[in-house]
Scaffold this active site. Structure first.
Site, PDB file in Angstrom:
ATOM      1  N   GLU A  48      -1.929   9.623  -1.843  1.00 27.35           N
ATOM      2  CA  GLU A  48      -1.366   8.934  -0.675  1.00 27.35           C
ATOM      3  C   GLU A  48      -1.246   9.927   0.471  1.00 27.35           C
ATOM      4  O   GLU A  48      -0.873  11.082   0.264  1.00 27.35           O
ATOM      5  CB  GLU A  48       0.032   8.378  -1.018  1.00 27.35           C
ATOM      6  CG  GLU A  48       0.683   7.642   0.151  1.00 27.35           C
ATOM      7  CD  GLU A  48       2.029   6.998  -0.196  1.00 27.35           C
ATOM      8  OE1 GLU A  48       2.755   7.542  -1.056  1.00 27.35           O
ATOM      9  OE2 GLU A  48       2.356   5.947   0.394  1.00 27.35           O
ATOM     10  N   LYS A 120      -0.796  -0.810   2.088  1.00 30.52           N
ATOM     11  CA  LYS A 120       0.416  -0.815   1.244  1.00 30.52           C
ATOM     12  C   LYS A 120       1.222  -2.080   1.523  1.00 30.52           C
ATOM     13  O   LYS A 120       1.605  -2.332   2.679  1.00 30.52           O
ATOM     14  CB  LYS A 120       1.221   0.434   1.562  1.00 30.52           C
ATOM     15  CG  LYS A 120       2.376   0.752   0.645  1.00 30.52           C
ATOM     16  CD  LYS A 120       2.952   2.134   1.040  1.00 30.52           C
ATOM     17  CE  LYS A 120       3.951   2.675   0.058  1.00 30.52           C
ATOM     18  NZ  LYS A 120       4.379   4.058   0.397  1.00 30.52           N
ATOM     19  N   CYS A 161       1.569   3.777  -4.087  1.00 25.31           N
ATOM     20  CA  CYS A 161       2.900   4.336  -4.334  1.00 25.31           C
ATOM     21  C   CYS A 161       3.979   3.297  -4.639  1.00 25.31           C
ATOM     22  O   CYS A 161       4.052   2.787  -5.742  1.00 25.31           O
ATOM     23  CB  CYS A 161       3.279   5.248  -3.174  1.00 25.31           C
ATOM     24  SG  CYS A 161       4.498   6.494  -3.679  1.00 25.31           S
TER      25      CYS A 161
HETATM   26  N1  LIG Z   1       6.644   7.120  -1.515  1.00 26.57           N
HETATM   27  C1  LIG Z   1       6.695   5.887  -1.995  1.00 26.57           C
HETATM   28  O1  LIG Z   1       6.080   4.979  -1.486  1.00 26.57           O
HETATM   29  C2  LIG Z   1       7.502   5.532  -3.188  1.00 26.57           C
HETATM   30  C3  LIG Z   1       8.455   6.448  -3.806  1.00 26.57           C
HETATM   31  O2  LIG Z   1       8.532   7.630  -3.532  1.00 26.57           O
HETATM   32  C4  LIG Z   1       9.340   5.844  -4.800  1.00 26.57           C
HETATM   33  O3  LIG Z   1       9.213   4.638  -5.083  1.00 26.57           O
HETATM   34  O4  LIG Z   1      10.196   6.522  -5.334  1.00 26.57           O
END
Ligand SMILES: NC(=O)CC(=O)C(=O)O
Length: 285
Positions: A48, A120, A161
């Protein structure tokens, strides 16, 4: 390109060290993607936000369009030169039609053509008192569709994520024939130790599919400290490969024959009680 489930799939997760220098990040990504390919990987994943520091203040500055931005061009030629499918992590994307910014993953075939785009869908808005507050929605807009891509190895679902915290996209992907769910991600020092591996194993065991999540390496000089620990999990819920917080590449063969054997020995697919609960893969809009 036709899907044949007989093509062996060697997956590589590139846990990249990300800096504030976009050009350097693209060059570093290229070096590691080509290295993964030279080690036999034919499905390669980046983290990401691999071209920009991860922070809401950085997204507007680093955002670029998919049509003529430097990152998409670089990713396309990486995929082509690596002769591999490439899940291009994510980048801050600016949509010129509405000027909104998205956290977007583009996916390429070995010809360098885009075969899928995932924005996302669940924005990372959390506030854990005394630990971490992060509000992606300060500068980002959520995407509006789930993403599956067709590859030489079969169908793969893609999330980013925070999307992994919601079981439905993986459930829908598995029931619609995907053999793997892949998440470029960047958990942190609070949520990483708590949930990073647990969520991947949960998505894998619930759906009897491969699950992988690819993180940036940890940089303690950056504002956001990524957990690292990129991980590949098998359909039985066991970790196939993982790593620590440093820049590295991990590999695993995603063997669909073993997945099918496992699905036969614990045949959840035939045992569901859709008379008692909804099949979310059928109610997907
Ligand atoms: N960074 C993200 O999108 C998610 C995350 O860090 C988490 O769910 O904990």
């Amino acid at each position: 390109m036709a899907s044949t489930t007989s093509t062996p799939c060697k997956l590589a997760l590139v846990q990249l060290a990300v800096t504030a220098d976009k050009e350097a990040n693209l060059a570093n990504a290229r070096t590691h993607v080509l290295q993964a390919a030279s080690n036999g990987a034919n499905l390669i994943v980046l983290p990401e936000c691999f071209n920009s520091p991860y922070g809401t203040n950085f997204f507007p500055e680093y955002a670029e369009t998919l049509k003529d931005g430097p990152s998409v061009k670089a990713l396309s030629s990486m995929a082509k030169d690596a002769n591999a499918f490439l899940i291009g992590g994510s980048i801050p994307e600016r949509d010129p039609t509405d000027n909104k910014i998205y956290n977007t993953c583009t996916v390429y075939n070995p010809k360098g053509e885009i075969i899928g785009t995932h924005r996302k869908v669940h924005l990372f808005d959390i506030d854990v008192p005394g630990k971490i507050r992060f509000q992606e929605s300060e500068t980002l807009t959520a995407g509006n569709q789930l993403t599956q891509v067709d590859t030489d190895f079969g169908k793969i679902g893609v999330g980013i994520c925070y999307d992994i915290r919601f079981p439905e996209p993986a459930m829908i992907a598995a029931r619609q024939g995907c053999f793997a769910m892949i998440y470029p991600g960047a958990f942190n020092m609070t949520t990483g130790p708590l949930h990073w591996e647990l969520l991947q194993r949960a998505r894998a065991v619930d759906n009897q599919m491969f699950v992988a999540a690819c993180s940036p390496a940890r940089d303690l000089t950056a504002g956001y400290h990524a957990w690292g620990h990129s991980t590949i999990v098998g359909p039985d819920g066991l970790v196939l490969q993982t790593t620590d917080e440093k820049q590295s590449i991990i590999y695993a063969e995603l063997d669909r024959t073993k997945m099918n054997e496992f699905r036969q020995s614990i045949p959840l697919t035939n045992q569901r009680r859709f008379d008692l609960y909804a099949d979310v893969s059928k109610v997907n809009p």
